[in-house]
Design a protein around this motif. Sequence first.
Motif, PDB file in Angstrom:
ATOM      1  N   LEU A   1       0.839  -1.211   0.000  1.00 35.98           N
ATOM      2  CA  LEU A   1       0.000   0.000   0.000  1.00 35.98           C
ATOM      3  C   LEU A   1       0.868   1.253   0.000  1.00 35.98           C
ATOM      4  O   LEU A   1       0.614   2.212  -0.746  1.00 35.98           O
ATOM      5  CB  LEU A   1      -0.880   0.053   1.258  1.00 35.98           C
ATOM      6  N   LEU A   2       1.905   1.240   0.834  1.00 32.96           N
ATOM      7  CA  LEU A   2       2.738   2.436   0.964  1.00 32.96           C
ATOM      8  C   LEU A   2       3.517   2.699  -0.327  1.00 32.96           C
ATOM      9  O   LEU A   2       3.687   3.854  -0.739  1.00 32.96           O
ATOM     10  CB  LEU A   2       3.686   2.310   2.165  1.00 32.96           C
ATOM     11  N   GLN A   3       3.944   1.631  -0.958  1.00 32.80           N
ATOM     12  CA  GLN A   3       4.649   1.793  -2.231  1.00 32.80           C
ATOM     13  C   GLN A   3       3.731   2.447  -3.269  1.00 32.80           C
ATOM     14  O   GLN A   3       4.124   3.386  -3.974  1.00 32.80           O
ATOM     15  CB  GLN A   3       5.099   0.410  -2.733  1.00 32.80           C
ATOM     16  N   THR A   4       2.492   1.960  -3.341  1.00 33.44           N
ATOM     17  CA  THR A   4       1.531   2.521  -4.309  1.00 33.44           C
ATOM     18  C   THR A   4       1.287   4.001  -4.019  1.00 33.44           C
ATOM     19  O   THR A   4       1.254   4.833  -4.932  1.00 33.44           O
ATOM     20  CB  THR A   4       0.189   1.749  -4.238  1.00 33.44           C
ATOM     21  N   ALA A   5       1.107   4.335  -2.745  1.00 26.03           N
ATOM     22  CA  ALA A   5       0.818   5.726  -2.379  1.00 26.03           C
ATOM     23  C   ALA A   5       2.019   6.627  -2.690  1.00 26.03           C
ATOM     24  O   ALA A   5       1.860   7.719  -3.245  1.00 26.03           O
ATOM     25  CB  ALA A   5       0.439   5.815  -0.896  1.00 26.03           C
ATOM     26  N   TRP A   6       3.196   6.164  -2.347  1.00 24.28           N
ATOM     27  CA  TRP A   6       4.391   6.976  -2.621  1.00 24.28           C
ATOM     28  C   TRP A   6       4.544   7.202  -4.130  1.00 24.28           C
ATOM     29  O   TRP A   6       4.780   8.330  -4.591  1.00 24.28           O
ATOM     30  CB  TRP A   6       5.642   6.302  -2.042  1.00 24.28           C
ATOM     31  N   ASP A   7       4.389   6.117  -4.890  1.00 23.91           N
ATOM     32  CA  ASP A   7       4.540   6.223  -6.353  1.00 23.91           C
ATOM     33  C   ASP A   7       3.514   7.178  -6.953  1.00 23.91           C
ATOM     34  O   ASP A   7       3.737   7.765  -8.011  1.00 23.91           O
ATOM     35  CB  ASP A   7       4.394   4.843  -7.013  1.00 23.91           C
ATOM     36  N   ALA A   8       2.349   7.324  -6.287  1.00 24.02           N
ATOM     37  CA  ALA A   8       1.294   8.209  -6.806  1.00 24.02           C
ATOM     38  C   ALA A   8       1.464   9.650  -6.309  1.00 24.02           C
ATOM     39  O   ALA A   8       0.577  10.481  -6.514  1.00 24.02           O
ATOM     40  CB  ALA A   8      -0.078   7.665  -6.409  1.00 24.02           C
ATOM     41  N   GLY A   9       2.565   9.934  -5.625  1.00 25.70           N
ATOM     42  CA  GLY A   9       2.857  11.326  -5.276  1.00 25.70           C
ATOM     43  C   GLY A   9       2.411  11.756  -3.888  1.00 25.70           C
ATOM     44  O   GLY A   9       2.465  12.943  -3.563  1.00 25.70           O
ATOM     45  N   PHE A  10       1.960  10.804  -3.079  1.00 22.11           N
ATOM     46  CA  PHE A  10       1.641  11.155  -1.680  1.00 22.11           C
ATOM     47  C   PHE A  10       2.970  11.281  -0.949  1.00 22.11           C
ATOM     48  O   PHE A  10       3.854  10.447  -1.114  1.00 22.11           O
ATOM     49  CB  PHE A  10       0.741  10.076  -1.061  1.00 22.11           C
ATOM     50  N   ARG A  11       3.119  12.338  -0.165  1.00 22.97           N
ATOM     51  CA  ARG A  11       4.452  12.632   0.361  1.00 22.97           C
ATOM     52  C   ARG A  11       4.581  12.547   1.866  1.00 22.97           C
ATOM     53  O   ARG A  11       5.670  12.427   2.399  1.00 22.97           O
ATOM     54  CB  ARG A  11       4.919  14.016  -0.148  1.00 22.97           C
ATOM     55  N   VAL A  12       3.461  12.673   2.585  1.00 18.90           N
ATOM     56  CA  VAL A  12       3.509  12.547   4.048  1.00 18.90           C
ATOM     57  C   VAL A  12       2.594  11.396   4.435  1.00 18.90           C
ATOM     58  O   VAL A  12       1.487  11.267   3.902  1.00 18.90           O
ATOM     59  CB  VAL A  12       3.048  13.856   4.742  1.00 18.90           C
ATOM     60  N   LEU A  13       3.079  10.552   5.356  1.00 20.41           N
ATOM     61  CA  LEU A  13       2.273   9.428   5.826  1.00 20.41           C
ATOM     62  C   LEU A  13       1.691   9.766   7.201  1.00 20.41           C
ATOM     63  O   LEU A  13       2.419  10.189   8.102  1.00 20.41           O
ATOM     64  CB  LEU A  13       3.143   8.170   5.934  1.00 20.41           C
TER      65      LEU A  13
END
Length: 416
Positions: free
Chosen positions: A175-187
């Motif tokens: 999930l985190l990989q997908t979110a990072w790749d889509a430009g989400f920058r803060v978790l």
Amino acid sequence: MGKDNDGGDAPPPLYTTYQADLYNRGILERIPPPMTTDPNRLRAQAKRVMRPEAFDYVAGGAGEGATMDANRLAFRQWKIVPRVMKPASPRNLKVELFGEQYDTPILCAPAGAQEVYHADKEVGTARACAELNVPFIMSTASTSTIQEVADASGSGGPRWFQLYWPADDEITASLLQTAWDAGFRVLVVTLDTARMAWRPHDLDRTFLPFALGQGNIVGYRDPVFRRKFAAWSDGDTPEESPMLAARYWLSEIFSGNNRSWEELSLLKRLWPGPVVVKGIQHPEDARLAARHGADGIIVSNHGGRQVDGAIGSLEMLPDVVAAVEGQNIPVLFDSGVRTGADIFKALSLGARAVLVSRPILYGLGIAGRDGVKHILASLLADLDGTMLLAGVQNVKDLGTGNLKKVAYGGDIKANL
Ligand SMILES: Cc1cc2nc3c(=O)[nH]c(=O)nc-3n(C[C@H](O)[C@H](O)[C@H](O)COP(=O)(O)O)c2cc1C
Ligand SMILES: O=C(O)C(=O)c1ccccc1
């Protein structure tokens, strides 16, 4: 819009002209505001137009609603002490978070299942946020996919990802990989929802979005979740077995208190950007979060939806700020923010920025994407005006010098 409000040729940010725009439209063109500007009427307006179970889902709290009342009362106990004859124009609402400049000190709180509230769902909310350059925090329990939200935010819309932390580390990593790749920058990892609390408004209607298949799509699109679900269910896809898949997904993301502070390091390893913990109330938890590498803290009691009878979130803000002072860990705040004055108070008590939640969801429920835009512009215009009238030019200058705590709270607009 609003990338640069220091002058130059950029158009002024919407919130700086919004009050005048509303008057002008009303006077010159006889066009009333798109929806109410009155925080005391917003909830009632949403109740009139939203489906009853959707409205109740947003408006409801845990148990008897005591924590929601406490959240509002906490704001009422702090009073703003205005100054006069102080130059306060133009206001500067910019804040810095994790090395990034943001135009304003508000963010859109993570909220799941937005399709339940309006067909515009998360993509509509994310678009409205992008128009005002307000960071959109996407919930793990969204009804739009990670890629759809990323596309809706576009190149300019700042986006953060909220994690309901799956029990399975491989699913978490994916999930985190997908979110990072889509430009989400803060978790943002939410720690106060090991499971849903006792929520009578939903129990009485037997209403749970996931059981209807709403709020699971982030999981269902994940390749690792799909593989594991297939192995567990003898080869099914989530689409073929929605009830089973919902049960499997829910047991992943609401798996009880099965994580320890030491495991925060796992998220730090998996996520290249800042990791922010959400749902902190106790100063000792703030110290533990700091010790275990949290980059930021969100003081929140989940809008009174988790522990009934809990202390008002704003009551704990100063203690949490004191607990991590000097450690370069920004403290953000939510639970009960309804007005510009509320934002002013939370920032004055040490929050770097605040998350706005139910007002946005009411705006979404009433008028979709336009409703969210109206809410954001209204809140920011209200904050901007409060600062002007209180004699504060820059949000960085907000501090306890502008506040006084009183013994009486005034009329509590419970459930506002
Ligand atoms: C309908 C609804 C859905 C929510 N969904 C999430 C979620 O998916 N993840 C999360 O971390 N918090 C969620 N929250 C909590 C909000 O992020 C926020 O902490 C809370 O609403 C703040 O309280 P307030 O709305 O009364 O100001 C949700 C809140 C509401 C009202
Ligand atoms: O209802 C909530 O508070 C919440 O956190 C949530 C979680 C998943 C889907 C919708 C809302």
